[in-house]
Design a protein around this motif. Sequence first.
Motif, PDB file in Angstrom:
ATOM      1  N   ARG A  80       0.850  -1.191   0.000  1.00  0.00           N
ATOM      2  CA  ARG A  80       0.000   0.000   0.000  1.00  0.00           C
ATOM      3  C   ARG A  80       0.880   1.233   0.000  1.00  0.00           C
ATOM      4  O   ARG A  80       1.724   1.401   0.867  1.00  0.00           O
ATOM      5  CB  ARG A  80      -0.903  -0.004   1.221  1.00  0.00           C
TER       6      ARG A  80
ATOM      7  N   HIS B 259       0.960   5.355   0.134  1.00  0.00           N
ATOM      8  CA  HIS B 259       0.178   6.511   0.570  1.00  0.00           C
ATOM      9  C   HIS B 259       0.820   7.768  -0.010  1.00  0.00           C
ATOM     10  O   HIS B 259       1.850   8.224   0.492  1.00  0.00           O
ATOM     11  CB  HIS B 259       0.134   6.598   2.100  1.00  0.00           C
TER      12      HIS B 259
ATOM     13  N   ASP C  92      -4.961   6.212  -1.565  1.00  0.00           N
ATOM     14  CA  ASP C  92      -3.965   5.154  -1.448  1.00  0.00           C
ATOM     15  C   ASP C  92      -4.029   4.236  -2.664  1.00  0.00           C
ATOM     16  O   ASP C  92      -5.086   4.048  -3.262  1.00  0.00           O
ATOM     17  CB  ASP C  92      -4.209   4.315  -0.196  1.00  0.00           C
TER      18      ASP C  92
ATOM     19  N   SER D 166      -3.120   0.313  -3.744  1.00  0.00           N
ATOM     20  CA  SER D 166      -2.778  -1.029  -3.272  1.00  0.00           C
ATOM     21  C   SER D 166      -2.433  -1.918  -4.457  1.00  0.00           C
ATOM     22  O   SER D 166      -3.134  -1.919  -5.462  1.00  0.00           O
ATOM     23  CB  SER D 166      -3.954  -1.649  -2.517  1.00  0.00           C
TER      24      SER D 166
ATOM     25  N   ASP E  74      -3.998  -9.060   4.140  1.00  0.00           N
ATOM     26  CA  ASP E  74      -4.762  -7.876   3.756  1.00  0.00           C
ATOM     27  C   ASP E  74      -5.537  -7.368   4.967  1.00  0.00           C
ATOM     28  O   ASP E  74      -6.668  -7.762   5.207  1.00  0.00           O
ATOM     29  CB  ASP E  74      -5.714  -8.202   2.611  1.00  0.00           C
TER      30      ASP E  74
ATOM     31  N   ASP F 296      -5.808  -3.772   7.849  1.00  0.00           N
ATOM     32  CA  ASP F 296      -5.397  -2.418   8.197  1.00  0.00           C
ATOM     33  C   ASP F 296      -4.370  -2.395   9.314  1.00  0.00           C
ATOM     34  O   ASP F 296      -3.652  -1.412   9.482  1.00  0.00           O
ATOM     35  CB  ASP F 296      -6.606  -1.580   8.610  1.00  0.00           C
TER      36      ASP F 296
END
Length: 86
Positions: free
Chosen positions: A10, A12, A18, A20, A78, A80
Motif C-alpha cells: 500500500r 500513501h 492510497d 494497493s 490484507d 489495516d
Amino acid sequence: MPDTTELIMRFHPVGGEDVSLLSRDFAGEKEALDAITRALDERRSLVLTHARYNREAGETGVIINLANVVAVRVSNKDSDTSGQYL
C-alpha cells in the motif's frame, strides 16, 4: 522465478487516494522494504515486474514514482493493522 510470497503493498501519496498492489516480486516483507528503501535512497522509481492492481487476474509490470509517496505498508495479509511501515 525463485520462491516468492504474494505481498500486499500500500502506497500513501502526498495527495489523492492510497494505491494497493499485489506483488510477487519479493521473497518476503523485508526484501520488499529493502528494495523500496534503496529506490528512495537512490531517488529512483520502484519497478515491479509481477504486480496486480486492484486484484486483477493478470500480472503486469508497474513503475511507482516514489517522489510523492509519504508512507508504504508491506504485508502478506490484507489487513489495516498488519504489515511493516516504511
